[in-house]
Design a protein around this motif. Structure first.
Motif, PDB file in Angstrom:
ATOM      1  N   ASN A 180      17.794   7.016   7.016  1.00  0.00           N
ATOM      2  CA  ASN A 180      17.528   6.867   5.584  1.00  0.00           C
ATOM      3  C   ASN A 180      16.406   5.852   5.441  1.00  0.00           C
ATOM      4  OD1 ASN A 180      19.732   8.507   4.752  1.00  0.00           O
ATOM      5  ND2 ASN A 180      21.098   6.800   5.136  1.00  0.00           N
ATOM      6  N   VAL A 181      15.379   6.191   4.688  1.00  0.00           N
ATOM      7  CA  VAL A 181      14.253   5.284   4.482  1.00  0.00           C
ATOM      8  C   VAL A 181      14.219   4.869   3.013  1.00  0.00           C
ATOM      9  CG1 VAL A 181      11.755   5.013   4.600  1.00  0.00           C
ATOM     10  CG2 VAL A 181      12.942   6.391   6.322  1.00  0.00           C
ATOM     11  N   ILE A 182      14.223   3.559   2.795  1.00  0.00           N
ATOM     12  CA  ILE A 182      14.131   3.014   1.440  1.00  0.00           C
ATOM     13  C   ILE A 182      12.790   2.288   1.330  1.00  0.00           C
ATOM     14  CG2 ILE A 182      15.133   1.427  -0.242  1.00  0.00           C
ATOM     15  CD1 ILE A 182      17.825   1.794   1.255  1.00  0.00           C
ATOM     16  N   PRO A 183      11.864   2.812   0.531  1.00  0.00           N
ATOM     17  CA  PRO A 183      10.564   2.149   0.383  1.00  0.00           C
ATOM     18  C   PRO A 183      10.633   1.014  -0.628  1.00  0.00           C
ATOM     19  CG  PRO A 183      10.593   4.189  -0.866  1.00  0.00           C
ATOM     20  CD  PRO A 183      11.922   4.099  -0.168  1.00  0.00           C
ATOM     21  N   ALA A 184       9.814  -0.003  -0.395  1.00  0.00           N
ATOM     22  CA  ALA A 184       9.700  -1.125  -1.337  1.00  0.00           C
ATOM     23  C   ALA A 184       8.224  -1.510  -1.404  1.00  0.00           C
ATOM     24  CB  ALA A 184      10.557  -2.295  -0.881  1.00  0.00           C
ATOM     25  N   ILE A 185       7.715  -1.720  -2.613  1.00  0.00           N
ATOM     26  CA  ILE A 185       6.286  -1.952  -2.830  1.00  0.00           C
ATOM     27  C   ILE A 185       5.892  -3.436  -2.730  1.00  0.00           C
ATOM     28  CG2 ILE A 185       6.341  -2.133  -5.350  1.00  0.00           C
ATOM     29  CD1 ILE A 185       3.813  -0.048  -3.368  1.00  0.00           C
TER      30      ILE A 185
ATOM     31  N   ASP B 228      23.317  -1.377   2.951  1.00  0.00           N
ATOM     32  CA  ASP B 228      23.726  -1.720   4.313  1.00  0.00           C
ATOM     33  C   ASP B 228      22.566  -1.339   5.230  1.00  0.00           C
ATOM     34  OD1 ASP B 228      25.152  -2.384   6.570  1.00  0.00           O
ATOM     35  OD2 ASP B 228      26.323  -0.535   6.589  1.00  0.00           O
ATOM     36  N   VAL B 229      21.659  -2.283   5.470  1.00  0.00           N
ATOM     37  CA  VAL B 229      20.397  -2.010   6.156  1.00  0.00           C
ATOM     38  C   VAL B 229      20.510  -2.336   7.640  1.00  0.00           C
ATOM     39  CG1 VAL B 229      17.966  -2.677   6.277  1.00  0.00           C
ATOM     40  CG2 VAL B 229      19.085  -2.419   4.066  1.00  0.00           C
ATOM     41  N   ASP B 230      19.948  -1.442   8.453  1.00  0.00           N
ATOM     42  CA  ASP B 230      19.945  -1.635   9.900  1.00  0.00           C
ATOM     43  C   ASP B 230      18.621  -2.210  10.407  1.00  0.00           C
ATOM     44  OD1 ASP B 230      22.585  -0.358  10.611  1.00  0.00           O
ATOM     45  OD2 ASP B 230      21.639   1.280   9.514  1.00  0.00           O
ATOM     46  N   LEU B 231      17.540  -1.956   9.673  1.00  0.00           N
ATOM     47  CA  LEU B 231      16.217  -2.395  10.116  1.00  0.00           C
ATOM     48  C   LEU B 231      15.308  -2.590   8.907  1.00  0.00           C
ATOM     49  CD1 LEU B 231      14.163  -2.739  12.534  1.00  0.00           C
ATOM     50  CD2 LEU B 231      13.678  -0.289  12.249  1.00  0.00           C
ATOM     51  N   VAL B 232      14.447  -3.598   8.985  1.00  0.00           N
ATOM     52  CA  VAL B 232      13.429  -3.819   7.951  1.00  0.00           C
ATOM     53  C   VAL B 232      12.062  -3.782   8.629  1.00  0.00           C
ATOM     54  CG1 VAL B 232      12.481  -5.446   6.274  1.00  0.00           C
ATOM     55  CG2 VAL B 232      14.957  -5.224   6.515  1.00  0.00           C
ATOM     56  N   ILE B 233      11.186  -2.948   8.092  1.00  0.00           N
ATOM     57  CA  ILE B 233       9.789  -2.901   8.537  1.00  0.00           C
ATOM     58  C   ILE B 233       8.974  -3.463   7.383  1.00  0.00           C
ATOM     59  CG2 ILE B 233       7.860  -1.428   9.206  1.00  0.00           C
ATOM     60  CD1 ILE B 233       9.952   0.604  10.216  1.00  0.00           C
ATOM     61  N   THR B 234       8.232  -4.540   7.646  1.00  0.00           N
ATOM     62  CA  THR B 234       7.510  -5.185   6.556  1.00  0.00           C
ATOM     63  C   THR B 234       6.065  -5.499   6.896  1.00  0.00           C
ATOM     64  OG1 THR B 234       7.554  -7.026   4.972  1.00  0.00           O
ATOM     65  CG2 THR B 234       8.266  -7.524   7.211  1.00  0.00           C
ATOM     66  N   ASP B 235       5.222  -5.378   5.902  1.00  0.00           N
ATOM     67  CA  ASP B 235       3.845  -5.846   5.967  1.00  0.00           C
ATOM     68  C   ASP B 235       3.922  -7.369   5.956  1.00  0.00           C
ATOM     69  OD1 ASP B 235       1.161  -6.403   5.637  1.00  0.00           O
ATOM     70  OD2 ASP B 235       0.920  -5.195   3.837  1.00  0.00           O
ATOM     71  N   MET B 236       3.136  -8.032   6.757  1.00  0.00           N
ATOM     72  CA  MET B 236       3.184  -9.492   6.804  1.00  0.00           C
ATOM     73  C   MET B 236       2.278 -10.128   5.755  1.00  0.00           C
ATOM     74  SD  MET B 236       5.517 -10.219   8.879  1.00  0.00           S
ATOM     75  CE  MET B 236       5.343 -11.964   9.127  1.00  0.00           C
ATOM     76  N   ARG B 237       1.289  -9.384   5.262  1.00  0.00           N
ATOM     77  CA  ARG B 237       0.354  -9.938   4.269  1.00  0.00           C
ATOM     78  C   ARG B 237       0.366  -9.081   3.009  1.00  0.00           C
ATOM     79  NH1 ARG B 237      -4.680 -10.925   8.313  1.00  0.00           N
ATOM     80  NH2 ARG B 237      -3.685 -12.545   9.555  1.00  0.00           N
ATOM     81  N   MET B 238       1.029  -9.602   1.993  1.00  0.00           N
ATOM     82  CA  MET B 238       1.079  -8.915   0.700  1.00  0.00           C
ATOM     83  C   MET B 238       0.788  -9.937  -0.391  1.00  0.00           C
ATOM     84  SD  MET B 238       4.444  -6.504   1.178  1.00  0.00           S
ATOM     85  CE  MET B 238       5.469  -7.779   1.919  1.00  0.00           C
ATOM     86  N   PRO B 239       0.168  -9.520  -1.471  1.00  0.00           N
ATOM     87  CA  PRO B 239      -0.181 -10.467  -2.542  1.00  0.00           C
ATOM     88  C   PRO B 239       1.024 -11.099  -3.228  1.00  0.00           C
ATOM     89  CG  PRO B 239      -0.999  -8.253  -3.065  1.00  0.00           C
ATOM     90  CD  PRO B 239      -0.326  -8.177  -1.738  1.00  0.00           C
TER      91      PRO B 239
ATOM     92  N   ASP C  38       0.849  -1.189   0.000  1.00  0.00           N
ATOM     93  CA  ASP C  38       0.000   0.000   0.000  1.00  0.00           C
ATOM     94  C   ASP C  38       0.891   1.248   0.000  1.00  0.00           C
ATOM     95  OD1 ASP C  38      -1.671   2.147   0.561  1.00  0.00           O
ATOM     96  OD2 ASP C  38      -2.880   1.020   2.007  1.00  0.00           O
ATOM     97  N   PRO C  39       0.927   1.982  -1.103  1.00  0.00           N
ATOM     98  CA  PRO C  39       1.786   3.169  -1.189  1.00  0.00           C
ATOM     99  C   PRO C  39       1.481   4.213  -0.113  1.00  0.00           C
ATOM    100  CG  PRO C  39       0.837   2.651  -3.337  1.00  0.00           C
ATOM    101  CD  PRO C  39       0.188   1.742  -2.343  1.00  0.00           C
ATOM    102  N   ASP C  40       0.213   4.300   0.316  1.00  0.00           N
ATOM    103  CA  ASP C  40      -0.147   5.264   1.358  1.00  0.00           C
ATOM    104  C   ASP C  40       0.531   4.927   2.689  1.00  0.00           C
ATOM    105  OD1 ASP C  40      -1.742   6.700  -0.407  1.00  0.00           O
ATOM    106  OD2 ASP C  40      -3.552   5.576   0.119  1.00  0.00           O
ATOM    107  N   ILE C  41       0.651   3.651   2.973  1.00  0.00           N
ATOM    108  CA  ILE C  41       1.342   3.218   4.203  1.00  0.00           C
ATOM    109  C   ILE C  41       2.820   3.586   4.118  1.00  0.00           C
ATOM    110  CG2 ILE C  41       2.027   1.226   5.604  1.00  0.00           C
ATOM    111  CD1 ILE C  41      -0.931   1.908   5.881  1.00  0.00           C
ATOM    112  N   LEU C  42       3.428   3.362   2.958  1.00  0.00           N
ATOM    113  CA  LEU C  42       4.841   3.720   2.782  1.00  0.00           C
ATOM    114  C   LEU C  42       5.057   5.217   2.980  1.00  0.00           C
ATOM    115  CD1 LEU C  42       5.841   1.507  -0.277  1.00  0.00           C
ATOM    116  CD2 LEU C  42       6.485   1.176   2.124  1.00  0.00           C
TER     117      LEU C  42
END
Length: 82
Positions: A43-48, A61-72, A26-30
């Motif tokens: 630094n925030v790197i969005p991914a769809i 070189d990523v320090d943290l990943v925030i992810t949606d658990m339910r994506m198509p 959801d682009p709005d969530i990003l």
């Protein structure tokens, strides 16, 4: 001279801004997450989708990943397994 370069590198590493990959279909969530995190020195790197999130996580070189658990197109569990 080498000691000065070493100290400069240490200082640069100490003040390196953390990098966070945010994955959501959801682009709005990003946008919302990026807006919230803009208050901090990160630094925030969005991914769809999961594939793009995994790619960005491996490429940077990523320090943290925030992810949606339910994506198509691949869920958050796939991301966490990588």
């Amino acid at each position: 001279m080498q000691e000065t370069e070493h100290r400069a590198r240490q200082t640069e590493e100490q003040f390196k801004r953390p990098t966070i990959v945010c994955i959501d279909d959801d682009p709005d969530i990003l946008v919302a997450i990026r807006l919230i995190l803009s208050k901090y020195a990160v630094n925030v790197i969005p991914a769809i989708n999961a594939e793009q999130g995994i790619w960005e996580s491996l490429r940077n070189d990523v320090d943290l990943v925030i992810t949606d658990m339910r994506m198509p197109q691949g869920d958050g569990e796939v991301v966490l397994e990588c």
